[in-house]
Design an enzyme around this catalytic site. Sequence first.
Site, mmCIF file in Angstrom:
data_model
loop_
_atom_site.group_PDB
_atom_site.id
_atom_site.type_symbol
_atom_site.label_atom_id
_atom_site.label_comp_id
_atom_site.label_asym_id
_atom_site.label_seq_id
_atom_site.Cartn_x
_atom_site.Cartn_y
_atom_site.Cartn_z
ATOM 1 N N GLU A 64 0.830 -1.201 0.000
ATOM 2 C CA GLU A 64 0.000 0.000 0.000
ATOM 3 C C GLU A 64 0.865 1.253 0.000
ATOM 4 O O GLU A 64 0.501 2.269 -0.605
ATOM 5 C CB GLU A 64 -0.962 -0.036 1.186
ATOM 6 C CG GLU A 64 -1.995 -1.146 1.019
ATOM 7 C CD GLU A 64 -3.080 -1.146 2.084
ATOM 8 O OE1 GLU A 64 -3.048 -0.271 2.987
ATOM 9 O OE2 GLU A 64 -3.956 -2.023 2.025
ATOM 10 N N GLU A 65 2.013 1.199 0.655
ATOM 11 C CA GLU A 65 2.931 2.337 0.610
ATOM 12 C C GLU A 65 3.364 2.618 -0.830
ATOM 13 O O GLU A 65 3.423 3.779 -1.261
ATOM 14 C CB GLU A 65 4.161 2.046 1.472
ATOM 15 C CG GLU A 65 5.229 3.128 1.390
ATOM 16 C CD GLU A 65 6.406 2.890 2.328
ATOM 17 O OE1 GLU A 65 7.451 3.546 2.137
ATOM 18 O OE2 GLU A 65 6.277 2.062 3.256
ATOM 19 N N ARG A 66 3.646 1.567 -1.580
ATOM 20 C CA ARG A 66 4.139 1.759 -2.944
ATOM 21 C C ARG A 66 3.033 2.221 -3.885
ATOM 22 O O ARG A 66 3.268 3.043 -4.774
ATOM 23 C CB ARG A 66 4.811 0.466 -3.423
ATOM 24 C CG ARG A 66 6.120 0.228 -2.686
ATOM 25 C CD ARG A 66 6.644 -1.192 -2.754
ATOM 26 N NE ARG A 66 7.873 -1.303 -1.930
ATOM 27 C CZ ARG A 66 8.440 -2.429 -1.573
ATOM 28 N NH1 ARG A 66 7.902 -3.593 -1.955
ATOM 29 N NH2 ARG A 66 9.526 -2.437 -0.823
#
Length: 386
Positions: A241-243
């Site tokens: 999700e960060e990416r």
Amino acid sequence: MQYTHEHLEIQKTLRRFIDEEINPHVDAWEEAEIFPAHEVFKKLGNLGMLGLNKPEAFGGAGLDYSYAMAMAEALGHVNCGGVPMAIGVQTDMCTPALARFGSDELRREFLAPAIAGDMVGCIGVSEPGAGSDVAGLKSHARKDGGDYLISGQKMWITNSLQADWMCMLVNTGDGPVHRNKSLVMVPMDSPGIEKAKKIRKIGMHSSDTGLIYFDNVRVPQRYRIGEEGQGFVYQMQQFQEERLWAAASSLEPMEDCIAQTIGWAQERKMFGATLADQQWVQFKLAELKTEVEALRALTYRACDLHVQGQDVLELASMAKLKTGRLTRQVADTCLQFWGGMGFTLENRVSRLYRDGRLGSIGGGADEVMLGILAKTMGIAKRPPRG
């Protein structure tokens, strides 16, 4: 993926908030090399923006991840990279594992206040000797009764100088490096924590970044997220999700950079014409805009599959790789067209040039993304499990 009326309304509300509460202050925050995270996050919490895809039982909206993606994209409306990154840490980097695997007690104590904007969080993975090599981190926790005693260092930690808590990846055992780590919630006012240094950076100036020391910091074992030894797995999931957040939040800054450069090129006179009359300039800007749209399509597809519950390791890694490289390409090309004006601090294009460079480093360097892709494609060996 296609945004619905509800997605667009969230983006409209957020962009209005940015115009009123963030962008008028960005230059001052950049100069100060910090922004008032608690103040800004509380206002975002009041708008319901910090928990769009988090459980309703803890103050979230209970929506699917596409709404978080819509928010990330709208955050690109901020006139710098540091403030959106700090918000993204709160929504998509330090809270996903807590929301998925944390006990109800843990989520009431840490997640609910983060969603409300009453607490600022940070994610503690990187260390002086372990950045993209997550398996190589050295910080450790030993058991003492019902507590952990945590010692070590964390470095390049966004929000850490203002954070109320850290979601910390730490070795809790001596076994194989992929099975000896746990995610532990660590209150940042705990005895034994030293905020040793504010790290100055070439970009992302308004975002505070710290070097943090831990010396026998005592936290209850109940502050562990999920199962002991599963922290590496949880963090790898959290990285996805960060990416995706990184990719979505980069789209508007690149579009804006291209649009501003077009406006400049149409006014800039040279050799009896405008810069925009040069076919090379026209073609290069057209090519860059095409690349941005291709990245958008890749990011939306990855989001669609993520919402459906599919593994998006490969697509998220592709999007992250492309984001870092394309942001550098867009900013560098546009800065060249601005000439000397592009080399000034006040220029928005030069700010993207500085801020955007982190995209190929943070959250896993380009080379790490390529290594992941080589493995998912079956052309590189995966390390033995365990």
